[in-house]
Motif scaffolding. Structure first.
Motif, PDB file in Angstrom:
ATOM      1  N   ALA A  85      31.630  27.171  11.919  1.00 44.22           N
ATOM      2  CA  ALA A  85      31.153  25.945  11.282  1.00 44.22           C
ATOM      3  C   ALA A  85      30.685  24.940  12.332  1.00 44.22           C
ATOM      4  O   ALA A  85      31.264  24.825  13.411  1.00 44.22           O
ATOM      5  N   GLU A  99      32.219  23.980   6.535  1.00 40.79           N
ATOM      6  CA  GLU A  99      33.446  24.707   6.226  1.00 40.79           C
ATOM      7  C   GLU A  99      33.512  25.078   4.748  1.00 40.79           C
ATOM      8  O   GLU A  99      34.151  26.060   4.373  1.00 40.79           O
ATOM      9  N   ARG A 100      32.860  24.252   3.922  1.00 42.07           N
ATOM     10  CA  ARG A 100      32.791  24.496   2.485  1.00 42.07           C
ATOM     11  C   ARG A 100      31.341  24.370   2.038  1.00 42.07           C
ATOM     12  O   ARG A 100      30.529  23.736   2.715  1.00 42.07           O
ATOM     13  N   THR A 117      28.604  29.621   2.785  1.00 40.68           N
ATOM     14  CA  THR A 117      28.928  29.209   4.152  1.00 40.68           C
ATOM     15  C   THR A 117      28.781  30.400   5.091  1.00 40.68           C
ATOM     16  O   THR A 117      28.724  31.556   4.653  1.00 40.68           O
ATOM     17  N   ASP A 167      34.761  31.063  11.573  1.00 40.53           N
ATOM     18  CA  ASP A 167      35.014  30.143  12.698  1.00 40.53           C
ATOM     19  C   ASP A 167      33.739  29.701  13.416  1.00 40.53           C
ATOM     20  O   ASP A 167      33.742  29.478  14.627  1.00 40.53           O
ATOM     21  N   ALA A 200      31.093  31.487   6.974  1.00 38.93           N
ATOM     22  CA  ALA A 200      32.315  32.281   6.818  1.00 38.93           C
ATOM     23  C   ALA A 200      32.196  33.216   5.621  1.00 38.93           C
ATOM     24  O   ALA A 200      32.566  34.396   5.702  1.00 38.93           O
TER      25      ALA A 200
END
Length: 323
Positions: free
Chosen positions: A246, A225-226, A236, A244, A238
């Protein structure tokens, strides 16, 4: 039929004994701590750190028993089937969240036969490619694969493994056509990636970071997520344009479903303390893991969400485990 008066008179005398039995110290003897992977594996390292703390906290040996095989299903099944009240274990994603969808004849039901005491640690995965692949980022990789449908291959440590599913998810989202090459272990998959016999792989960060740092493979994205401290320059999914998506590799503390809730809560509490010990935490973080140490309710919700997500993907894409 009314209860005899003599039975009623005896009840107060029986209650203290019943209460004492219910609150008897646990464990009363050494505890089996089953790890369904070989000695020296990442789950084994995490399990032994937790087991050593348990032995100090509970005053009885917690004996790590390695029961590898079938991607962790054999050892996980041993925990599920245990009836001695002195068996717990540690397992990973597959046996808890995807095995039911991949193996119709799975001998245990993760949701019925096991209690998830704690999500212990999780690790991000990296999408890596051989340097010959003309892509410096995820967008470039997607464009290259689309321009060469069915011509590029990606490796994994087995059909239905975390890396396979993460790549299958990305391919479905981006409309990519690549050939999956399953291996029986991480070393051979890595060797073939470095040698250029396969073009790409999604793999746990700790296992591939040395090759990334040496320039033998190129990291395009991290599935966390990070961004992760071990590879702060890698974006990442994202950030690279795939929201969405991860995903993590993770280890969970498990016990048979019959384990009393108070005992499960205590195991989770002590596991969190074990993971917070500076030496243990430092070693895990250096190995690419994020320490979690959740409680039982949070762990159960997490595993349920993972099961819905990945089982749905397996069914939708018709993914099968190797025979």
């Amino acid at each position: 039929m009314p209860i005899p008066r003599r039975t009623l008179l005896a009840l107060p005398a029986l209650l203290p004994a019943a209460r004492a039995a219910a609150q008897a110290p646990w464990p009363e003897r050494p505890v089996r701590f089953i790890v369904p992977f070989p000695a020296g594996s990442t789950p084994d390292t995490t399990g032994r750190a937790v087991a050593a703390h348990f032995a100090r906290a509970f005053g009885q040996p917690f004996v790590v028993e390695n029961r590898p095989g079938a991607g962790g299903n054999i050892g996980t099944d041993a925990v599920a089937k245990a009836t001695d009240g002195h068996t717990i274990g540690l397992t990973i994603n597959g046996p808890l969240s995807t095995a039911r969808a991949l193996y119709p004849d799975l001998p245990y039901d993760p949701g019925r036969d096991l209690t998830i005491a704690s999500l212990l640690v999780r690790a991000a995965q990296l999408l890596v490619v051989h340097p010959a692949v003309p892509a410096q980022d995820l967008a470039g990789f997607v464009a290259h694969v689309r321009a060469n449908p069915g011509k590029l291959s990606f490796g994994s440590v087995g059909s239905g493994s975390g890396g396979h599913l993460a790549m299958a998810d990305l391919m479905a989202r981006a409309g990519l056509d690549m050939v999956h090459v399953p291996y029986r272990g991480f070393p051979q998959a890595t060797l073939d990636l470095v040698a250029g016999r396969i073009e790409a792989m999604v793999v746990v960060s700790a296992g591939i970071l040395p090759q990334v740092r040496e320039g033998r493979v190129r990291a395009l994205a991290v599935t966390a997520e990070r961004r992760i401290p071990q590879a702060p320059d890698v974006p990442t999914l994202a950030e690279a344009g795939v929201p969405d998506a991860a995903s993590y590799a993770w280890n969970a503390l498990i016990a048979p479903a019959s384990t009393p809730p108070a005992r499960v809560a205590r195991l989770a509490e002590e596991a969190a303390k074990a993971l917070a010990e500076p030496q243990t935490r430092g070693a895990l973080e250096a190995g690419g893991f994020e320490v979690v140490g959740s409680g039982p309710e949070e762990a159960a919700r997490f595993v349920a969400a993972e099961t819905r997500r990945w089982s749905g993907l397996i069914t939708r894409l018709g993914i099968k485990a190797e025979a």
